[in-house]
Design a protein around this motif. Structure first.
Motif, mmCIF file in Angstrom:
data_model
loop_
_atom_site.group_PDB
_atom_site.id
_atom_site.type_symbol
_atom_site.label_atom_id
_atom_site.label_comp_id
_atom_site.label_asym_id
_atom_site.label_seq_id
_atom_site.Cartn_x
_atom_site.Cartn_y
_atom_site.Cartn_z
ATOM 1 N N VAL A 47 0.833 -1.202 0.000
ATOM 2 C CA VAL A 47 0.000 0.000 0.000
ATOM 3 C C VAL A 47 0.868 1.253 0.000
ATOM 4 C CG1 VAL A 47 -1.675 1.320 1.350
ATOM 5 C CG2 VAL A 47 -1.958 -1.141 1.088
ATOM 6 N N VAL A 48 1.933 1.243 0.784
ATOM 7 C CA VAL A 48 2.812 2.416 0.864
ATOM 8 C C VAL A 48 3.512 2.663 -0.468
ATOM 9 C CG1 VAL A 48 4.873 3.352 1.957
ATOM 10 C CG2 VAL A 48 3.146 2.201 3.353
ATOM 11 N N VAL A 49 4.012 1.593 -1.099
ATOM 12 C CA VAL A 49 4.726 1.741 -2.370
ATOM 13 C C VAL A 49 3.782 2.210 -3.466
ATOM 14 C CG1 VAL A 49 5.938 0.484 -4.182
ATOM 15 C CG2 VAL A 49 6.533 0.091 -1.790
ATOM 16 N N ARG A 50 2.583 1.654 -3.512
ATOM 17 C CA ARG A 50 1.632 2.060 -4.558
ATOM 18 C C ARG A 50 1.197 3.510 -4.396
ATOM 19 N NH1 ARG A 50 -3.172 -1.515 -6.484
ATOM 20 N NH2 ARG A 50 -2.935 0.088 -8.064
ATOM 21 N N GLY A 51 1.128 3.970 -3.168
ATOM 22 C CA GLY A 51 0.687 5.341 -2.942
ATOM 23 C C GLY A 51 1.793 6.369 -2.935
ATOM 24 N N PHE A 52 3.056 5.930 -3.061
ATOM 25 C CA PHE A 52 4.191 6.853 -3.018
ATOM 26 C C PHE A 52 4.076 7.888 -4.158
ATOM 27 C CE2 PHE A 52 8.551 8.157 -3.926
ATOM 28 C CZ PHE A 52 9.005 8.431 -2.645
ATOM 29 N N PRO A 53 4.389 9.165 -3.905
ATOM 30 C CA PRO A 53 5.038 9.721 -2.705
ATOM 31 C C PRO A 53 4.078 10.171 -1.613
ATOM 32 C CG PRO A 53 4.918 11.392 -4.383
ATOM 33 C CD PRO A 53 4.303 10.156 -4.985
ATOM 34 N N ALA A 54 2.764 9.999 -1.810
ATOM 35 C CA ALA A 54 1.818 10.391 -0.771
ATOM 36 C C ALA A 54 1.982 9.480 0.453
ATOM 37 C CB ALA A 54 0.387 10.306 -1.307
ATOM 38 N N VAL A 55 1.901 10.066 1.631
ATOM 39 C CA VAL A 55 2.026 9.310 2.880
ATOM 40 C C VAL A 55 0.633 9.097 3.454
ATOM 41 C CG1 VAL A 55 3.032 9.269 5.195
ATOM 42 C CG2 VAL A 55 4.274 10.340 3.298
#
Length: 420
Positions: A47-55
């Motif tokens: 989830v973090v990688v797919r949404g990068f750069p948004a935190v």
């Protein structure tokens, strides 16, 4: 962000619930919480990688909470083994548990989590009814757990069940499921979680309507109070039970439980030490303590971490509550998280400490959900076959697709589909 597949949603929800309450299940020394956390790591990274750069917002709030406690530990380091263990548990288990709320990315994943939570809650309710009990007759399940922890783990699914009923996401079995959960919770004999349950259910009922919330809340409160009074008077609830005793003599039972004494001692510590006594050092400053912590998360934060850090924590929680209350006007999911968070916030007032992982999970989840794109219009469900009682109640402009007309207020409201 795209919604995960239905199979992944169910697996993800199961792991999340096991992470929160897996320690209460009979697992024959299997570390259910640790295994569930390890399996959730790749999902979180994805989830973090797919949404990068948004935190993700849940990760942001979890980081703020971790930084706040880190400052408290630095300014007032623990002087006891219990304090050091509490700090270690917070950073290694409680903060990651709060951060995994980022996996709940939309209403579909939240509904799946609620359903799985109800299912696991039913398992715990059965264990409470047929499992072991302590010397006072309070159910402890099959893992010899704390009755209060067991009651909190059963109460949250009850709140979720009522929300699912309003969302028409469960069938006719909801009544039987609710009765099972309520019976299991009653078997624990825990009064604090029972009060928290009433508040959580009241919020679900209140937030289910887009209008007349205060009137509905007052009506439900009056009905609950009258029902409890009749239950005691007609001896449906025995006055010799823990629940019945506190309804008959609230002050006396509060003093007998020791919570009043703990609160008075903690207020004295807060007044004498405005900068706090140090992380985990409450037990050192209370004469002849019967416990290692005050059994109240809010007083614990103020006593150990001082007025400044404790006040910042309380204001942060209140801020998340306000965001959820406002978001619940248009987003039904915010109403569920608001009710669950209120349940946990009330429960930690009488039974919680800094490592109340479910509370912090719901806190970060609440911050994330309060920022979701709201549903168009109001969140109240309106039946397709609801007739108009006045023929002259016709909009001056054609209603957009997806809107219906409610005769009680003559305003268009959103027709929300059932969450299945």
């Amino acid at each position: 962000m795209d919604s995960p597949s239905r199979a992944r949603q169910r697996v993800q929800a199961l792991l999340l619930v096991l992470l929160l309450i897996g320690s209460l299940l009979p697992a024959r020394d299997i570390r259910v919480v640790t295994i569930a956390g390890a399996l959730l790591v790749p999902m979180v990274l994805w989830v973090v990688v797919r949404g990068f750069p948004a935190v993700p917002k849940a990760a942001v709030l979890a980081s703020v909470l971790a930084l706040t406690v880190a400052v408290a530990v630095y300014l007032g380091p623990p002087s006891t083994e219990y304090g050091a263990q509490k700090a270690q548990t917070f950073f290694l288990l409680t903060v990651p548990t709060a951060a995994v709320a980022l996996l709940i990315t939309n209403r579909a994943t939240l509904v799946t989590l609620a359903k799985v939570w109800v299912a696991i809650g039913c398992v715990l309710a059965v264990l409470a009814l047929v499992g072991e009990a302590d010397s006072s007759g309070r159910a402890t399940g099959w893992s010899n757990s704390n009755p209060i922890w067991l009651a909190r783990a059963i109460g949250a699914p009850l709140v979720a069940l009522l929300w699912l009923v309003y969302r028409r996401a469960v069938g006719k079995s909801a009544l039987a499921i609710g009765a099972l959960l309520l019976a299991g919770m009653y078997a624990t004999g825990s009064r604090g979680p029972m009060v928290a349950l009433m508040i959580g259910l009241l919020l679900v009922v209140t937030m289910s309507a887009a209008t007349v919330r205060l009137a509905r809340a007052a009506a439900v409160t009056l009905a609950v109070a009258a029902g409890l009074y009749l239950a005691v008077m007609l001896e449906v609830i025995s006055t010799t039970s823990r629940i019945g005793a506190i309804l008959v003599d609230f002050r006396g039972e509060l003093e007998a439980s020791g919570r009043g004494e703990l609160a008075r001692a903690t207020f004295g510590v807060i007044a004498e030490h405005p900068w706090g006594v140090g992380f985990g050092n409450w037990v050192v400053h209370v004469p002849q303590p019967a416990h290692r912590y005050p059994h109240n998360l809010w007083l614990e934060m103020l006593a150990e971490n001082g007025w400044l850090i404790g006040g910042f924590f309380i204001v942060t929680v209140a801020w998340v509550f306000c965001r959820l209350w406002w978001a619940a006007r248009t987003e039904p999911a915010a109403g569920l998280v608001l009710a669950l968070l209120a349940f946990e916030a009330t429960a930690v007032t009488s039974t919680g400490d800094l490592n109340a992982r479910t509370f912090f999970f719901l806190l970060t989840l609440g911050y994330a959900v309060s920022g979701w794109t709201p549903t168009v219009g109001r969140s109240r469900l309106v039946r397709n076959d609801q007739p108009l009682t006045r023929p002259d109640a016709i909009p001056l402009v054609p209603a957009p697709v997806g809107l219906t007309w409610r005769a009680s207020t003559y305003r268009p409201v959103t027709q929300c589909p059932p969450d299945r």
